[in-house]
Every structure is written in structure tokens, then in C-alpha cells.
Scaffold this motif. Structure first.
Motif, PDB file in Angstrom:
ATOM      1  N   LEU A  57     -56.775 -20.729 -46.823  1.00  0.00           N
ATOM      2  CA  LEU A  57     -57.131 -19.375 -46.415  1.00  0.00           C
ATOM      3  C   LEU A  57     -57.489 -18.586 -47.668  1.00  0.00           C
ATOM      4  CD1 LEU A  57     -57.209 -17.110 -44.205  1.00  0.00           C
ATOM      5  CD2 LEU A  57     -54.853 -16.583 -44.892  1.00  0.00           C
ATOM      6  N   ILE A  59     -58.202 -14.886 -49.176  1.00  0.00           N
ATOM      7  CA  ILE A  59     -58.021 -13.451 -48.934  1.00  0.00           C
ATOM      8  C   ILE A  59     -58.795 -12.691 -50.003  1.00  0.00           C
ATOM      9  CG2 ILE A  59     -56.367 -11.554 -48.797  1.00  0.00           C
ATOM     10  CD1 ILE A  59     -54.251 -13.585 -47.975  1.00  0.00           C
ATOM     11  N   ARG A  92     -65.733 -17.671 -41.008  1.00  0.00           N
ATOM     12  CA  ARG A  92     -65.082 -16.841 -39.999  1.00  0.00           C
ATOM     13  C   ARG A  92     -63.631 -17.239 -39.773  1.00  0.00           C
ATOM     14  NH1 ARG A  92     -68.174 -14.096 -36.383  1.00  0.00           N
ATOM     15  NH2 ARG A  92     -66.753 -14.631 -34.683  1.00  0.00           N
ATOM     16  N   HIS A  93     -63.322 -18.498 -40.034  1.00  0.00           N
ATOM     17  CA  HIS A  93     -61.984 -19.013 -39.739  1.00  0.00           C
ATOM     18  C   HIS A  93     -61.094 -19.149 -40.974  1.00  0.00           C
ATOM     19  CE1 HIS A  93     -63.531 -19.859 -35.758  1.00  0.00           C
ATOM     20  NE2 HIS A  93     -64.521 -20.548 -36.292  1.00  0.00           N
ATOM     21  N   HIS A  94     -61.693 -19.040 -42.161  1.00  0.00           N
ATOM     22  CA  HIS A  94     -60.923 -19.292 -43.384  1.00  0.00           C
ATOM     23  C   HIS A  94     -60.928 -18.113 -44.364  1.00  0.00           C
ATOM     24  CE1 HIS A  94     -60.119 -23.667 -42.875  1.00  0.00           C
ATOM     25  NE2 HIS A  94     -61.171 -23.583 -42.079  1.00  0.00           N
ATOM     26  N   VAL A  96     -60.245 -13.899 -44.925  1.00  0.00           N
ATOM     27  CA  VAL A  96     -59.687 -12.629 -44.473  1.00  0.00           C
ATOM     28  C   VAL A  96     -60.024 -11.576 -45.525  1.00  0.00           C
ATOM     29  CG1 VAL A  96     -57.548 -11.349 -44.041  1.00  0.00           C
ATOM     30  CG2 VAL A  96     -57.810 -13.671 -43.151  1.00  0.00           C
ATOM     31  N   ILE A 110     -67.585 -12.118 -43.242  1.00  0.00           N
ATOM     32  CA  ILE A 110     -66.217 -12.192 -42.737  1.00  0.00           C
ATOM     33  C   ILE A 110     -66.141 -11.432 -41.418  1.00  0.00           C
ATOM     34  CG2 ILE A 110     -63.807 -11.577 -43.187  1.00  0.00           C
ATOM     35  CD1 ILE A 110     -64.372 -11.850 -46.153  1.00  0.00           C
ATOM     36  N   ASP A 111     -65.561 -12.044 -40.424  1.00  0.00           N
ATOM     37  CA  ASP A 111     -65.384 -11.405 -39.127  1.00  0.00           C
ATOM     38  C   ASP A 111     -64.488 -10.184 -39.293  1.00  0.00           C
ATOM     39  OD1 ASP A 111     -64.862 -10.682 -36.510  1.00  0.00           O
ATOM     40  OD2 ASP A 111     -64.544 -12.741 -35.815  1.00  0.00           O
ATOM     41  N   THR A 112     -64.948  -9.015 -38.857  1.00  0.00           N
ATOM     42  CA  THR A 112     -64.149  -7.801 -39.029  1.00  0.00           C
ATOM     43  C   THR A 112     -62.850  -7.858 -38.222  1.00  0.00           C
ATOM     44  OG1 THR A 112     -65.476  -6.732 -37.297  1.00  0.00           O
ATOM     45  CG2 THR A 112     -66.096  -6.322 -39.593  1.00  0.00           C
ATOM     46  N   ASN A 114     -60.926 -10.141 -38.639  1.00  0.00           N
ATOM     47  CA  ASN A 114     -60.054 -10.691 -39.674  1.00  0.00           C
ATOM     48  C   ASN A 114     -59.977  -9.761 -40.883  1.00  0.00           C
ATOM     49  OD1 ASN A 114     -59.627 -12.986 -38.117  1.00  0.00           O
ATOM     50  ND2 ASN A 114     -61.369 -14.067 -39.024  1.00  0.00           N
TER      51      ASN A 114
END
Length: 403
Positions: A57, A59, A92-94, A96, A110-112, A114
């Protein structure tokens, strides 16, 4: 998920990295937690070197999501992740984001959903207990992170409610002003004798000097008194006592954040190591307070036979010792909050704003102007000062491979 990579800079790196190192004994031992801040690619490549993209992940911590160094490293991590997994949608999955700028987060990919937000008035150097501490919370767990916040709250309430004569942050702030403005101390060192607090001095350096190292008061006049001592520090046992005489009289205001064995005492430490560290701390406090004359008296026995006049130093250096029983999340929260309120106390007395950072903002603005000149294919017109122009030309020459 088996690995977390926190990408930030300044407070969004120093705070979580310091706290994670301090609380590693409470972290999940099966999880790798890495912190990246240097825009030199070696930093992020080393952090990613042995990680599996499928189990990682990332960040990205940036309040504005425009910070050059952070986004450069984030793009490198994105390329590594997509290349390793083979699917652009993996971002999108990894990934944040910890930010206040949803539009920039979405543009990055990045998906908002997240994105973890926080108040835009939270400065980086005061943010470890905000969403910026997400990587730390993952590492030590929500319950332990809650204990950290409880420590912050305990000191917040103490600072608000305790009378001045028993108010620790106020007393520490007043002592710092006394030694800096009235006794001429030019340096202030924090020497943690708990190895887990080795990053604490660097964290405090930014907190103290970026907050209170100002040139003007809130109402405009120039600051006419020293508004902070230069912040120094490293792990206490790594600083030999024999170096102390090198500091000129009247130019040291030492304080030490000490923990007698801290959390390691009940997990990995021993009575002998705790005693040794405590002995060194106590001995240095005595040496700072009373000094030696190099001709006898407090000098080592061998020196009394052969006086070493150059080893003379006057002592009279103040020191503050903090001795928590263990280094726990709650204790760390108290320790950080203690220094935050100390900084605020001093800023209030000096009449400066401890929460703005115009110098930092100026540097960011100037960097945005320089970037296209560094990357331009053709020699760009340069209208900076002569020194800045020379540095830009030197960088471009190195890129071309010119000697």
C-alpha cells in the motif's frame, strides 16, 4: 497487505517516521513500513527494492497535493506498481492519498474514495496526530493510535488548565526564553537516551525552528531579540562527553528527553543496559552543571597529576531531564504535545506567529519557476540573480554530460 510506503516531505514524513521508530515495539512485526521523502531517486528505489507490489500500500501524504518532491516520488512508485502488477487500474487499489485537494488526487489517478482528508489549517509540523499519521496507525493499530491521541489530549488539557507555576509547557517555554534572550545561549540540544527516540531531535528541529525562526512580529516590526536557540541533537549515548568542553561558555542550553530503558526495558532491554544509559545521562547532567577546571578538583584522577588546562570549561549549563517509566504511545503523545505547546508559548511571548511558514511557501513558489528552466530543451532566458543563474546553468551542463 504486507508493506506500507509513506511518501511525504517535511512534517508529513518526519512526524510519522519519528513516531513509527519510537513505537516499533508496538507495531505489527510482519509488516514492512517504509518512509520516503528525499527526491533523490535512491531513496524511493531503496524503499521499494524488496517489496511485492501485490502486497504493498502506497500512502501519498501532501496537503495540497502539489508538492514537487512528494509527487515526483509518487510517480516513481506508480510506475513501479503498475509495472510490477501489469495493470494501470492497480493504482486504484494500492494507493491512498492524505490530502485536502480532491481534484489533484483524482488527476493523479487515485480514487477519491481512497482519499483521507483533514483540515487545511493543519501545518505539516503539527500533523502527526492528524490523518498524516495514517501509516503509523496502520503499523501500530487503531487502539494504540488512540492511546497516542490520548497522550496529546492529556497535555492539551494540562496546558489549558494548570496554573502557570505548575504548567510544564509554559515553564519550559519561559526557561528557553530566559536562557536564549537573557543569558545568551545560542544552541539547544535534545539528547534522547532511548534509542527508539533517535529521530525525535530532527522532528523537533523542524517544529521549533520553522515555527519560531521568524524575522518579524505579527504586527510587522523586525524581531529585535533572539527568537529561538539553534536546535541540535542526536541519541544521547552517541554523543561522547569528552566533546562537551568544545562548546564556549554561555552558549549551551541543553535539554534531554530521556527514558530509562523506555518500552525496550520490558521487551528487549535489561537492567544492565538501562543502568548504563541512565548513568551516562546523569553523569552528563553533572558535567554540564559544574564543569571542570582541568587542574584538579572535578577533573579525572590522571588529569590531576598532569593538568590539562585546555580541558577547562566552566559548566553552568542548564539541562532538563524527562524520565517516563516506559516509552508507550501515550507517553510519546505527551512528549510531542509538551514541545508543541512550549513552541506556542515562546511564540506568543515573542509576538510572532508560530503557525505560518512564509519562507517555506516562498521556496516552493521559486522552485516551480525554476523547474521548466532546468528541463527546457533549449537554453532558456534566465532572469534570476547571478548565483541562481549560475547554478541553473551548472545543472543543465551536468545533464548534457559536460565536464
Amino acid at each position: 497487505m504486507r508493506a506500507v510506503v509513506n511518501i511525504g516531505i517535511g512534517g508529513s514524513d518526519l512526524g510519522p517516521a519519528m513516531a513509527y521508530e519510537a513505537l516499533r515495539d508496538f507495531a505489527d512485526p510482519g509488516m514492512a513500513v517504509r518512509f520516503v521523502s528525499n527526491v533523490d531517486a535512491a531513496d524511493i528505489l531503496w524503499a521499494l527494492r524488496d517489496l511485492d507490489p501485490e502486497e504493498t500500500l502506497v500512502i501519498v501524504s501532501s496537503k495540497t497535493f502539489t508538492t514537487l518532491e512528494t509527487l515526483t516520488n509518487a510517480r516513481t512508485a506508480r510506475e513501479w506498481l503498475v509495472g510490477g502488477i501489469g495493470d494501470p487500474d492497480a493504482v486504484r487499489h494500492h494507493f491512498v492519498a492524505v490530502s485536502t485537494n480532491a481534484a489533484a488526487v483524482a488527476e493523479f489517478g487515485i480514487d477519491t474514495a481512497n482519499m483521507v482528508g483533514f483540515w487545511d489549517w493543519v501545518g505539516g509540523r503539527y500533523s502527526v496526530d492528524s490523518a498524516i499519521g495514517l501509516s503509523l496507525m496502520i503499523a501500530i493499530g487503531p487502539e494504540r493510535f488512540g492511546e497516542l491521541l490520548a497522550g496529546f489530549r492529556a497535555i492539551d488539557e494540562h496546558f489549558r488548565d494548570a496554573p502557570v507555576e505548575r504548567n510544564m509547557p509554559v515553564l519550559m517555554g519561559l526557561l528557553g526564553i530566559w536562557y536564549t534572550d537573557f543569558l545568551g545561549a545560542e544552541t539547544d540540544a535534545v539528547l534522547p537516551y532511548a534509542q527508539r527516540l533517535a529521530r525525535f531531535p530532527a522532528y523537533l528541529q523542524q517544529l521549533d525552528m520553522e515555527s519560531n525562526g521568524k524575522q518579524v512580529h505579527l504586527d510587522g516590526p523586525r524581531v529585535d531579540v533572539p527568537d529561538r536557540a539553534g536546535r541540535l541533537g542526536r541519541a544521547g549515548d552517541e554523543r561522547p562527553a569528552r566533546l562537551l568542553p568544545a562548546h564556549p561558555p554561555g552558549h549551551d542550553a541543553w535539554s534531554r528527553a530521556t527514558s530509562s530503558g523506555s518500552a525496550a526495558r520490558s521487551r528487549t532491554g535489561s537492567a544492565s543496559t538501562t543502568t548504563c544509559s541512565s548513568r551516562t545521562c546523569i553523569a552528563q547532567a553533572e558535567a554540564l552543571a559544574f564543569g571542570q577546571d582541568g587542574r584538579g578538583g572535578r577533573a579525572p584522577r590522571a588529569w590531576r597529576r598532569t593538568p590539562v588546562r585546555s580541558a577547562t570549561f566552566e559548566g553552568n549549563r542548564p539541562s532538563n531531564d524527562l524520565w517516563p517509566e516506559r516509552l508507550t504511545p501515550r507517553v510519546l503523545g505527551k512528549l510531542v504535545a509538551l514541545y508543541e505547546h512550549r513552541v506556542f508559548t515562546q511564540g506568543t511571548i515573542w509576538g510572532i506567529n508560530s503557525f505560518d511558514q512564509w519562507g517555506v511557501e516562498l521556496g516552493k513558489a521559486l522552485a516551480l519557476a525554476v523547474i521548466p528552466q532546468l528541463q527546457a530543451a533549449e537554453e532558456p532566458p534566465l532572469r534570476h540573480d547571478s548565483s541562481t543563474n549560475a547554478l541553473i546553468r551548472r545543472y543543465r551542463a551536468l545533464r548534457r554530460g559536460d565536464s
